[in-house]
Scaffold this motif. Structure first.
Motif, PDB file in Angstrom:
ATOM      1  N   ARG A 112       0.848  -1.196   0.000  1.00  0.00           N
ATOM      2  CA  ARG A 112       0.000   0.000   0.000  1.00  0.00           C
ATOM      3  C   ARG A 112       0.890   1.255   0.000  1.00  0.00           C
ATOM      4  N   LYS A 113       1.651   1.378  -1.070  1.00  0.00           N
ATOM      5  CA  LYS A 113       2.636   2.458  -1.195  1.00  0.00           C
ATOM      6  C   LYS A 113       1.979   3.845  -1.160  1.00  0.00           C
ATOM      7  N   ILE A 114       0.878   4.008  -1.844  1.00  0.00           N
ATOM      8  CA  ILE A 114       0.207   5.315  -1.885  1.00  0.00           C
ATOM      9  C   ILE A 114      -0.264   5.727  -0.495  1.00  0.00           C
ATOM     10  N   GLN A 115      -0.820   4.781   0.257  1.00  0.00           N
ATOM     11  CA  GLN A 115      -1.256   5.095   1.624  1.00  0.00           C
ATOM     12  C   GLN A 115      -0.053   5.452   2.501  1.00  0.00           C
ATOM     13  N   ALA A 116       1.070   4.772   2.279  1.00  0.00           N
ATOM     14  CA  ALA A 116       2.283   5.074   3.054  1.00  0.00           C
ATOM     15  C   ALA A 116       2.753   6.501   2.767  1.00  0.00           C
TER      16      ALA A 116
END
Length: 138
Positions: A112-116
């Motif tokens: 979940r790169k975008i959330q990170a």
């Protein structure tokens, strides 16, 4: 000289003067052309800023480093206030507390790169590009 020639010369002179005034109107009147940066860029930027030429100091700093406008303005303000500035620019990740770092790493490892990136931005005021580089470096 005949009166017709005198009138023609006077009209020509008036037109030329009006053209000069119109061309000069678009130039800033209160700004001085900045000096060429000297050997140590920080000294040049500081000299300009302390002389009250903040806009020029920011412009010279941006030309020397490629910093975004807001970062260059903050660097000039820090120099004027007696602080220091490192030519490397802001270091992404400096000032990120352990809880934010752990949460971003957890989200990244779950795919979940975008959330990170969103978590890092919400808690640090980093730019999108800096937050992305920070998360990718975890």
């Amino acid at each position: 000289m005949s009166p017709a020639v005198q009138i023609a010369l006077a009209v020509t002179l008036v037109v030329v003067l009006l053209l000069l005034l119109v061309l000069r109107r678009d130039r800033p009147r209160d700004l001085v052309v900045p000096d060429r940066p000297a050997g140590d860029g920080q000294v040049e930027v500081l000299r300009l800023a302390r002389a009250g030429r903040t806009v020029e100091a920011v412009r010279v700093l941006r030309r020397q480093t490629g910093l975004p406008l807001l970062d260059a303005k903050r660097a000039v303000d820090a120099l004027v206030a007696g602080g220091s500035w490192s030519p490397g620019g802001p270091v992404p990740g400096r000032g990120v507390d352990d809880a934010v770092r752990a949460e971003a790493a957890r989200l990244l490892h779950r795919g979940r790169k975008i959330q990170a990136i969103k978590v890092v931005r919400e808690h640090t005021h980093m730019s999108l590009a800096d937050a992305k580089r920070y998360v990718e470096g975890l």
